[in-house]
Design a protein around this motif. Sequence first.
Motif, PDB file in Angstrom:
ATOM      1  N   CYS A 172      -8.880  96.029  42.529  1.00 16.13           N
ATOM      2  CA  CYS A 172     -10.088  96.855  42.458  1.00 16.13           C
ATOM      3  C   CYS A 172     -10.042  97.974  43.495  1.00 16.13           C
ATOM      4  O   CYS A 172     -10.409  99.128  43.206  1.00 16.13           O
ATOM      5  CB  CYS A 172     -11.332  96.002  42.676  1.00 16.13           C
ATOM      6  N   LYS A 181      -9.941 102.901  37.427  1.00 15.57           N
ATOM      7  CA  LYS A 181     -10.983 101.928  37.129  1.00 15.57           C
ATOM      8  C   LYS A 181     -11.086 101.590  35.643  1.00 15.57           C
ATOM      9  O   LYS A 181     -11.351 100.448  35.284  1.00 15.57           O
ATOM     10  CB  LYS A 181     -12.345 102.430  37.639  1.00 15.57           C
ATOM     11  N   ALA A 209     -14.356  93.532  38.848  1.00 19.17           N
ATOM     12  CA  ALA A 209     -14.150  94.742  38.033  1.00 19.17           C
ATOM     13  C   ALA A 209     -15.289  94.954  37.049  1.00 19.17           C
ATOM     14  O   ALA A 209     -15.610  96.085  36.684  1.00 19.17           O
ATOM     15  CB  ALA A 209     -12.828  94.643  37.288  1.00 19.17           C
TER      16      ALA A 209
END
Length: 225
Positions: A172, A181, A209
């Motif tokens: 992350c 992302k 996430a």
Amino acid sequence: MAGIIHPFYESHRADMEAAMRHRLDLAEAMLRARAHLTDMDGIKREVMDEFEIVLTQMPYVGGTASRMSDFFMRLMGFIAIGRVLRRHGVSLSVIGEIERETYKAQLLTVPEAERFASGREFMSSENQTLLREQAAKSHQNGFPEDFVYDFVEPGPDDNFEFGINYTACGFCKFAARHGDKEILPSICGLDFDAYATRGIRLERTQTLAGGASHCNFRFSRVSKD
């Protein structure tokens, strides 16, 4: 200007590159059928070039002293694949499917006896003791880009053997730093097959996430009939 690869990763570079080429060979049919890509030689070159960039971006988290170094070395290549496929307009769902099936196929090239022996070692009481120690050390923030996690003991009504709650994730952090992302969930999806192919059932209902406070990994053994 070319980036610099950390000496620890440089020492493992040949193996990581070989694993990437193997993955791309395993993925070729799916890339043609599902991603509708035709220039396989070009795609493979593009992915390997992107992987060289990823290697320079990989954070050092302690080398052999950190169990998470292995996670980075095994899975960061999928970041390179995801970046290239997104540039070619492949949907996120298809990227996730291709990466997960490719990884499973690669894992299954290891003989079953070896895979299940690795699974038994992971679930052993000795490894659980080690995981407790490593979880405590993860909170010391020796490496800011590393994972932070807690060992979870099962309660009387739980049906898992032990768990790990990741409260900070190296992937992350990497994705936030480098603009990955949107392809991060495809990396998260690899965990299930990584454990299933070793005879371990992973249950997980939330991830960092996905916006949760932690990733709740719960492990139990799969009975062989």
